[in-house]
Design an enzyme around this catalytic site. Structure first.
Site, short mmCIF file in Angstrom:
data_model
loop_
_atom_site.label_atom_id
_atom_site.label_comp_id
_atom_site.label_asym_id
_atom_site.label_seq_id
_atom_site.Cartn_x
_atom_site.Cartn_y
_atom_site.Cartn_z
N HIS A 1 -7.60 -5.03 3.84
CA HIS A 1 -7.30 -3.60 4.05
C HIS A 1 -8.08 -2.75 3.05
O HIS A 1 -8.72 -1.75 3.42
CB HIS A 1 -5.80 -3.33 3.88
N ASN A 2 -8.06 -3.15 1.81
CA ASN A 2 -8.76 -2.36 0.80
C ASN A 2 -10.27 -2.42 1.00
O ASN A 2 -10.98 -1.44 0.78
CB ASN A 2 -8.40 -2.84 -0.61
N GLU B 1 -11.00 -0.02 3.59
CA GLU B 1 -10.85 1.30 2.96
C GLU B 1 -12.12 1.69 2.19
O GLU B 1 -12.59 2.82 2.29
CB GLU B 1 -9.65 1.21 2.01
N SER C 1 0.85 -1.18 0.00
CA SER C 1 0.00 0.00 0.00
C SER C 1 0.89 1.23 0.00
O SER C 1 1.95 1.23 0.62
CB SER C 1 -0.89 0.00 1.26
N LYS D 1 -3.92 -7.57 2.57
CA LYS D 1 -3.99 -6.34 1.75
C LYS D 1 -5.39 -6.19 1.14
O LYS D 1 -5.94 -5.09 1.09
CB LYS D 1 -2.94 -6.40 0.63
#
Lengths: 290, 290, 290, 290
Positions: free
Chosen positions: A167-168, A171, A112, A164
């Site tokens: 995480h997105n 987000e 990221s 990841k």
């Protein structure tokens, strides 16, 4: 340490630069000869001393698969491949198995950072065997932001891309929450200074965050976003998050709402809402807009 | 400056304390004589020099309404009442009109800060006439966190509570997004260190935020939250946010999902899902759990 | 006509029975010798005259895959395999290709009907080549309900299972809508006769439907569903619908809400809501239930 | 029996007609003299024999409130007012109290039927005291569809409008579910005959319903709805359903998703999605569409 970097685009190029600034020797390969240090993957491999480390930073899907397969042919037992792209976590085990059959190690890393990474460091999330992670620590340490955070060895092969991806997904949900709140404030007659409201929230509130700071920056450039269209791509990782959740029977209502809002934003007209209009017309004689 | 504070509970008491440390003279009134400076609201009013300022910090709804009505009887033209509680934004105009008829000013202030406010400052969001806001600036400046943020004059009477309400709605959505992501990571076989993953995200990621830091702190105390029940109250402001959005025809799918998840969390059993079970049994002979 | 039926469970057994009553010759095979007409798949194939038709009605996934692979070995060019189970639509093309390489035809059929099918007929949705559908029409005509509806040749191989999957997705959404409405009526103080309300809706309303009739039947047996737990399985097709929608970038908010409600119904406690409780506790000192 | 009907628009006019065909004496009043039997509300009241019954069928909100207030002045103890419009259920108790103070009865009736009602009958949902309902039964019996269903005395004053509101909420969710499924089928490459698929579903499936029949009719007129815009109004009752649910802490995810989809359908561009685009641009240098 010495490392090969495959893919010198916006992400890979900046990461190579940050590594060089950190004292590492980077041999870069890119399909574009103008920015490549070597003429081929084979030449890249030849330029590296065994045991070699090659970081793959090319688009997810076929480009990554093809590159890793080719590296599997060129590298030797004891070498190590890192997939730092946005691959699906299921691909990682396939790659690890294939390379592992030839004695080559594999680590997946979710990265990221976007346009900020070169200067501030890249958040890194790695999956793989402890001994492989260990070997890569000098690289990770240089790439990541200063301080104790910004890197994690999250678990087995695949875990880097999995976390990841999540995480997105988070987000997506956080961005959607901020965007919904902004829309409601803009719709209110009582609130006369929406930008100042978001600015003030940067201190002392529960929602203070980097995204809030970006939101303020965006509104400072264009206070009602009148220059923009309400059109948002999705990078794939939001979709994968929802699909993984469905597989695991984990309910993700807020994150899914954020994904669907993006889908809808890209439709010139909504087929489902045509049907709603058609049904209303059928049962109620409600007028339809045509 | 001199100010009366009505309500010396967790919020009001700490705010009075922060004001005194900031050099203001606070006369506090609370129903509980053990912590009250004066014996009655009348005595409070008598102790203040005109033009007076009284900050009301009591529970929303009837306690606030009753207090403001009583102050309307006791105060004089030129005095100023602040409602710093969690009132609904519609109540503010009612209070402003009633007080205004007697020449008394009214300002509504949404206050964020919880247990952290005394030390770090309270985020303040105010609605009202510019001249009233102006008079209160010394108070706001002391209460808010240091730096340029943490206070906003958001708009007309009602705007303070409206933006605080929306802040909380955004907070619901951001918390839900983080919680969903955490649940998915916990469900994954690949990810072996979820706590370390969240810790690492505090640097270099798009989702870095105060809530993320709180999440890490919570997991450090109880890594799988095994001591907790999945039961969450809602404070009212999440509900109001959704109701205001529906009134304004603004879609809030992520924030609403967060609110509904809280509703569901408080049901010993879900009536709707009983009906799903009943229907499945009717048409498919699917076994039901009883 | 003559047909082999593999799998004589609740669905396959009743379908064989309906076919026999309709004048067809059915040779049935089941792993359970007590209900099987033949001792093996090979024997089944031997008993049928070429060109043979074999309808596979076994659980989706490995049982179906294994059965179709074995039939691929036993059958001959010109024969025809039907998968009437709940297979994923992607599996169909794999099966069609594999069988096609040996000159064997393949048709996928989504079957709806549950416990009502034997008496009232099964809704059938088929995918495959027109000539294969043509050959199967006598079977379809007997299995389906009387009248002009209840059967569709929806498209290419895979289309049968795809539309059955979407049918079930719609079913999830419609059931959830009814269940939500029921829960809200039960929660109201004004409404004193919820059962009579649903009963009355069976005539003259926009929502009159078979599901509404089933709902009334369920409430007649147990007016407040007090004997049931709010726990609902999902059959897989709801999940596939959402995953297919995500792949096609089609937003399905209502259907997904229905799926997630089922996921939540099966959790003894919600991990996400534990996290909400933990976060509330961190920032606000809100009490947590433990 | 004799009844006054106030409001002779699409709904009221057809209901008056159905009542007359059923042998009742209807005195109609409308602001439009061309269709009114009398010149004023006063004249209407004068024309009716005590104890009078007046059915109010005018737009919800101010027109209904004004009409009922005026009737309260004109009518006498023992008379009875029916509000058959789409009023909010909270208004009913206000009206009942005001009329009750003068000895006038009040019943609220939710009416479903649209353009089909005159011929097929109106589904009626009533709230009020048993003795008032009793008096109105001849009227209800004529207005409702034949058969045992189509009318309910749902509960106290307000219950009629409450259950009608929930009916409409369920309707929103069922329509949305069908619309989502249709959109997904249209997006699939496998499915070549979407209209035939929906047609076939009218028999033997779990989702067979009146809405499904309307959907088929709509597709028969315009197979891909290419003549329509994906724009859908909401009648107010969907909003009230969600607001009532939020008040009762009842989660309605599917119905709310349906309401929000309508809100979004009416936005030329989505403010929230502008913000998503702006944020993506800030952190990732993602291109924005402008």
């Amino acid at each position: 340490m010495q490392i090969g970097m495959v893919g010198l685009g916006k992400m890979g190029g900046n990461m190579a630069e940050r590594l060089r600034r950190g004292g590492h020797e980077v041999v870069g390969y890119d399909r574009n000869p103008a920015i490549s240090d070597v003429g081929s993957l084979r030449e890249l491999v030849d330029r590296l001393q065994a045991p070699r480390t090659v970081w793959v930073m090319v688009p997810a899907g076929d480009p990554t698969r093809t590159t890793i397969e080719r590296l599997g042919e060129l590298l030797s037992a004891g070498d190590l491949v890192v997939d730092g792209g946005n691959s699906h976590y299921r691909d990682d085990q396939v790659h690890a198995d294939r390379l592992g059959a030839r004695g080559i190690g594999f680590v997946d890393v979710g990265v990221s950072g976007g346009v900020w990474g070169l200067r501030e460091g890249y958040a890194l999330m790695a999956g793989g065997a402890p001994e492989h992670i260990e070997r890569l620590m000098p690289i990770f340490t240089t790439l990541k932001p200063p301080g104790e955070d910004g890197f994690v060895h999250a678990g087995k092969v695949g875990a880097g891309h999995f976390v990841k991806m999540v995480h997105n997904g988070i987000e997506y949900g956080m961005m959607q929450s901020l965007a919904e709140g902004w829309e409601l404030l803009e719709a209110s007659d009582l609130v006369t200074d929406v930008l100042a409201t978001f600015r003030s929230w940067r201190s002392g509130t529960v929602i203070r965050s980097w995204l809030l700071e970006l939101l303020v920056r965006a509104l400072e450039e264009d206070p009602h976003l009148s220059e923009l269209k309400g059109y948002a791509e999705d990078s794939g990782e939001g979709r994968w998050t929802v699909q993984a959740a469905v597989e695991h029977a984990v309910p993700l209502p807020a994150i899914t709402a954020a994904l669907y809002a993006r889908f809808t934003s890209r439709q010139a007209d909504s087929p489902a809402m045509k049907m709603i209009a058609a049904l209303r017309n059928q049962f109620g004689g409600h007028p339809v807009a045509s």
